[in-house]
Design an enzyme around this catalytic site. Sequence first.
Site, PDB file in Angstrom:
ATOM      1  N   TYR A  11       0.832  -1.378  -0.004  1.00 63.45           N
ATOM      2  CA  TYR A  11       0.161   0.141  -0.134  1.00 63.45           C
ATOM      3  C   TYR A  11       0.899   1.188  -0.087  1.00 63.45           C
ATOM      4  O   TYR A  11       0.726   1.895  -0.912  1.00 63.45           O
ATOM      5  CB  TYR A  11      -0.815   0.112   1.188  1.00 63.45           C
ATOM      6  CG  TYR A  11      -1.504   1.363   1.418  1.00 63.45           C
ATOM      7  CD1 TYR A  11      -2.377   1.866   0.629  1.00 63.45           C
ATOM      8  CD2 TYR A  11      -1.631   1.578   3.030  1.00 63.45           C
ATOM      9  CE1 TYR A  11      -2.986   2.963   0.781  1.00 63.45           C
ATOM     10  CE2 TYR A  11      -2.308   2.734   3.196  1.00 63.45           C
ATOM     11  CZ  TYR A  11      -2.882   3.485   2.158  1.00 63.45           C
ATOM     12  OH  TYR A  11      -3.612   4.616   2.703  1.00 63.45           O
ATOM     13  N   ASP A  31      10.121  -6.973  -3.957  1.00 65.35           N
ATOM     14  CA  ASP A  31       9.118  -7.275  -3.232  1.00 65.35           C
ATOM     15  C   ASP A  31       8.791  -8.894  -3.390  1.00 65.35           C
ATOM     16  O   ASP A  31       8.827  -9.290  -4.492  1.00 65.35           O
ATOM     17  CB  ASP A  31       7.668  -6.481  -3.639  1.00 65.35           C
ATOM     18  CG  ASP A  31       6.748  -6.518  -2.862  1.00 65.35           C
ATOM     19  OD1 ASP A  31       6.096  -5.360  -2.082  1.00 65.35           O
ATOM     20  OD2 ASP A  31       6.060  -7.628  -2.383  1.00 65.35           O
ATOM     21  N   ASN A  32       8.595  -9.523  -2.334  1.00 64.01           N
ATOM     22  CA  ASN A  32       8.087 -10.840  -2.633  1.00 64.01           C
ATOM     23  C   ASN A  32       6.696 -11.606  -2.723  1.00 64.01           C
ATOM     24  O   ASN A  32       6.387 -12.450  -3.100  1.00 64.01           O
ATOM     25  CB  ASN A  32       8.787 -11.775  -1.411  1.00 64.01           C
ATOM     26  CG  ASN A  32       7.714 -11.364   0.079  1.00 64.01           C
ATOM     27  OD1 ASN A  32       6.884 -10.852  -0.059  1.00 64.01           O
ATOM     28  ND2 ASN A  32       8.456 -11.854   0.921  1.00 64.01           N
ATOM     29  N   ASP A  51      12.889 -12.046  -1.912  1.00 64.11           N
ATOM     30  CA  ASP A  51      12.915 -11.618  -0.890  1.00 64.11           C
ATOM     31  C   ASP A  51      14.239 -10.589  -0.535  1.00 64.11           C
ATOM     32  O   ASP A  51      15.412 -10.978  -0.829  1.00 64.11           O
ATOM     33  CB  ASP A  51      13.090 -12.879  -0.132  1.00 64.11           C
ATOM     34  CG  ASP A  51      12.410 -12.953   1.348  1.00 64.11           C
ATOM     35  OD1 ASP A  51      11.317 -13.407   1.469  1.00 64.11           O
ATOM     36  OD2 ASP A  51      12.884 -11.938   2.138  1.00 64.11           O
ATOM     37  N   ILE A  52      14.006  -9.631   0.580  1.00 69.07           N
ATOM     38  CA  ILE A  52      14.951  -8.916   0.909  1.00 69.07           C
ATOM     39  C   ILE A  52      16.065  -9.727   1.660  1.00 69.07           C
ATOM     40  O   ILE A  52      17.275  -9.319   1.804  1.00 69.07           O
ATOM     41  CB  ILE A  52      14.658  -7.760   1.805  1.00 69.07           C
ATOM     42  CG1 ILE A  52      13.759  -8.141   2.926  1.00 69.07           C
ATOM     43  CG2 ILE A  52      13.838  -6.769   0.999  1.00 69.07           C
ATOM     44  CD1 ILE A  52      13.637  -7.167   4.197  1.00 69.07           C
ATOM     45  N   THR A 117       6.474   2.877  13.218  1.00 68.51           N
ATOM     46  CA  THR A 117       5.385   3.058  13.632  1.00 68.51           C
ATOM     47  C   THR A 117       5.025   3.833  14.904  1.00 68.51           C
ATOM     48  O   THR A 117       5.892   3.699  15.779  1.00 68.51           O
ATOM     49  CB  THR A 117       4.556   1.728  13.354  1.00 68.51           C
ATOM     50  OG1 THR A 117       3.115   2.040  14.190  1.00 68.51           O
ATOM     51  CG2 THR A 117       5.301   0.862  14.146  1.00 68.51           C
ATOM     52  N   TYR A 141       3.826  -6.732  16.754  1.00 69.55           N
ATOM     53  CA  TYR A 141       4.205  -5.805  15.539  1.00 69.55           C
ATOM     54  C   TYR A 141       4.990  -4.693  16.098  1.00 69.55           C
ATOM     55  O   TYR A 141       5.937  -4.466  15.512  1.00 69.55           O
ATOM     56  CB  TYR A 141       2.936  -5.397  14.955  1.00 69.55           C
ATOM     57  CG  TYR A 141       2.907  -4.336  14.004  1.00 69.55           C
ATOM     58  CD1 TYR A 141       3.719  -4.413  12.748  1.00 69.55           C
ATOM     59  CD2 TYR A 141       2.522  -3.023  14.286  1.00 69.55           C
ATOM     60  CE1 TYR A 141       3.913  -3.369  12.093  1.00 69.55           C
ATOM     61  CE2 TYR A 141       2.561  -2.057  13.343  1.00 69.55           C
ATOM     62  CZ  TYR A 141       3.316  -2.217  12.227  1.00 69.55           C
ATOM     63  OH  TYR A 141       3.479  -1.136  11.510  1.00 69.55           O
ATOM     64  N   ASN A 170      -1.852   6.859  11.837  1.00 69.15           N
ATOM     65  CA  ASN A 170      -2.975   6.208  10.685  1.00 69.15           C
ATOM     66  C   ASN A 170      -2.591   6.664   9.407  1.00 69.15           C
ATOM     67  O   ASN A 170      -3.304   7.667   9.130  1.00 69.15           O
ATOM     68  CB  ASN A 170      -4.056   6.278  11.417  1.00 69.15           C
ATOM     69  CG  ASN A 170      -4.089   5.345  12.747  1.00 69.15           C
ATOM     70  OD1 ASN A 170      -3.388   5.845  13.809  1.00 69.15           O
ATOM     71  ND2 ASN A 170      -5.020   4.496  12.861  1.00 69.15           N
ATOM     72  N   ARG A 282     -10.650  -3.794  21.281  1.00 69.40           N
ATOM     73  CA  ARG A 282      -9.705  -4.592  20.486  1.00 69.40           C
ATOM     74  C   ARG A 282      -8.566  -4.503  21.424  1.00 69.40           C
ATOM     75  O   ARG A 282      -8.055  -3.655  21.908  1.00 69.40           O
ATOM     76  CB  ARG A 282      -9.459  -3.974  19.331  1.00 69.40           C
ATOM     77  CG  ARG A 282      -8.486  -5.007  18.436  1.00 69.40           C
ATOM     78  CD  ARG A 282      -8.602  -4.364  17.174  1.00 69.40           C
ATOM     79  NE  ARG A 282      -8.159  -3.302  16.766  1.00 69.40           N
ATOM     80  CZ  ARG A 282      -7.548  -2.777  15.643  1.00 69.40           C
ATOM     81  NH1 ARG A 282      -8.262  -3.345  14.540  1.00 69.40           N
ATOM     82  NH2 ARG A 282      -6.979  -1.414  15.615  1.00 69.40           N
TER      83      ARG A 282
HETATM   84  N1  UDP Z   1     -11.639   0.237  14.434  1.00 62.71           N
HETATM   85  C1  UDP Z   1     -12.999  -0.312  14.672  1.00 62.71           C
HETATM   86  N2  UDP Z   1     -13.439  -1.094  14.019  1.00 62.71           N
HETATM   87  C2  UDP Z   1     -12.948  -1.605  12.861  1.00 62.71           C
HETATM   88  C3  UDP Z   1     -11.532  -1.401  12.691  1.00 62.71           C
HETATM   89  C4  UDP Z   1     -10.958  -0.365  13.579  1.00 62.71           C
HETATM   90  O1  UDP Z   1     -13.656   0.371  15.649  1.00 62.71           O
HETATM   91  O2  UDP Z   1     -13.239  -2.746  12.384  1.00 62.71           O
HETATM   92  C5  UDP Z   1     -11.035   1.164  15.223  1.00 62.71           C
HETATM   93  C6  UDP Z   1      -9.728   0.479  16.120  1.00 62.71           C
HETATM   94  O3  UDP Z   1     -10.273   0.055  17.445  1.00 62.71           O
HETATM   95  C7  UDP Z   1      -8.889   1.827  16.446  1.00 62.71           C
HETATM   96  C8  UDP Z   1      -9.305   2.795  14.977  1.00 62.71           C
HETATM   97  O4  UDP Z   1     -10.426   2.208  14.457  1.00 62.71           O
HETATM   98  O5  UDP Z   1      -9.565   2.721  17.395  1.00 62.71           O
HETATM   99  C9  UDP Z   1      -8.332   2.519  13.916  1.00 62.71           C
HETATM  100  O6  UDP Z   1      -7.958   1.188  13.771  1.00 62.71           O
HETATM  101  P1  UDP Z   1      -7.068   0.792  12.476  1.00 62.71           P
HETATM  102  O7  UDP Z   1      -6.915  -0.704  12.636  1.00 62.71           O
HETATM  103  O8  UDP Z   1      -7.419   1.427  11.250  1.00 62.71           O
HETATM  104  O9  UDP Z   1      -5.647   1.421  12.936  1.00 62.71           O
HETATM  105  P2  UDP Z   1      -4.694   1.401  14.269  1.00 62.71           P
HETATM  106  O10 UDP Z   1      -5.046   2.668  15.156  1.00 62.71           O
HETATM  107  O11 UDP Z   1      -4.901  -0.031  14.891  1.00 62.71           O
HETATM  108  O12 UDP Z   1      -3.371   1.263  13.709  1.00 62.71           O
END
Ligand code: UDP
Length: 325
Positions: A11, A31-32, A51-52, A117, A141, A170, A282
């Site tokens: 992406y 890129d693999n 592969d790198i 990140t 990660y 993000n 989550r």
């Molecule tokens: N999120 C959500 N539902 C989804 C995917 C993501 O509510 O199906 C929320 C997630 O909890 C976070 C925000 O959206 O607060 C951004 O999540 P994403 O996975 O896009 O990026 P991250 O912040 O994890 O890098």
Amino acid sequence: MKVLVTGGAGYIGSHCVKVLLDKGYEVVVVDNLETGYKDAVDSKAKLYIGDIADESLMDRVFSENQVLGVIHFAAFSLVGESMTNPYKYYENNVAKTNRLLESMVKHNVKNIVFSSTAATYGEPEKTPIVETDRQLPTNVYGQTKLAMEQMISWYGKIYGINHVALRYFNVAGAIQDGSIGEAHNPETHLIPIILQVANGKREKLNVFGDDYQTKDGSCIRDYIHVLDLCDAHVLALEYLLNGNSSGVFNLGSGEGFSVFEMVEAARKITGHPIPLEIASRRAGDPAILIASSKKARQVLKWNPTRENIEVMIQDAWTWEKNKRY
Ligand code: UDP
């Protein structure tokens, strides 16, 4: 001037390839295709599928091309998967970066811009996050990306490899013509999922938690347009090529949007009601992640021009409707 983009079929990598080509660089991609798409790579770039970590492939890449700098995107990036398959993440992200660095040393390639990140910070101690804040990842990660940052820094000290780590928040949006865009499998990111609902590919969005200590109870994130992000990579590379010292920069907008605000913006843009359901939190999701990218703006002279979330959602929507892969 030749630049190697690892993960150039992914992406962010595929957008960066286009931005580099637009700015007159010659681009080589390795890129693999494990998570990337051949179709995403601009035909003006020279693509090596492999592969790198493959030393003989990298010998060929570096001897056939006089590479002045590497922009290193190749990595796995799904937080959830990293918590069920840590081996895959340590092996792919950490061990393979080690082998890439060894190849750079062998071929005397001295500059690397690294895709890091916000996940390296973990649960922030304060908002907005600055580069000197504590790094304490809450998932594998983020931990692998932190290990990669540190490894690159040691290779800098030991072998004189100049390096910039860019810590993204993000990333969203796509190139305006909708020719390339975000396509993870499975998709876990908020904006693509919202737009899949709008496009009739999913029934509803699950909102992961509405009981956070935030203005509307949902999580707040700092969104940045992929093309602005790519501009920062080119600036970081030029910063190194101009002889500046290695460093770390946050890339974000400094502004936070909640999950509910993102859904509302997407409803306006797509005209779709986007049904949602409140689901449980989550694991490992911090309530608020907002970057201070003052340093990148001051030092790299980064000047993002697409900070409006409506622009990001609109461009992602054009891609969602045009998706070729
Ligand atoms: N999120 C959500 N539902 C989804 C995917 C993501 O509510 O199906 C929320 C997630 O909890 C976070 C925000 O959206 O607060 C951004 O999540 P994403 O996975 O896009 O990026 P991250 O912040 O994890 O890098």
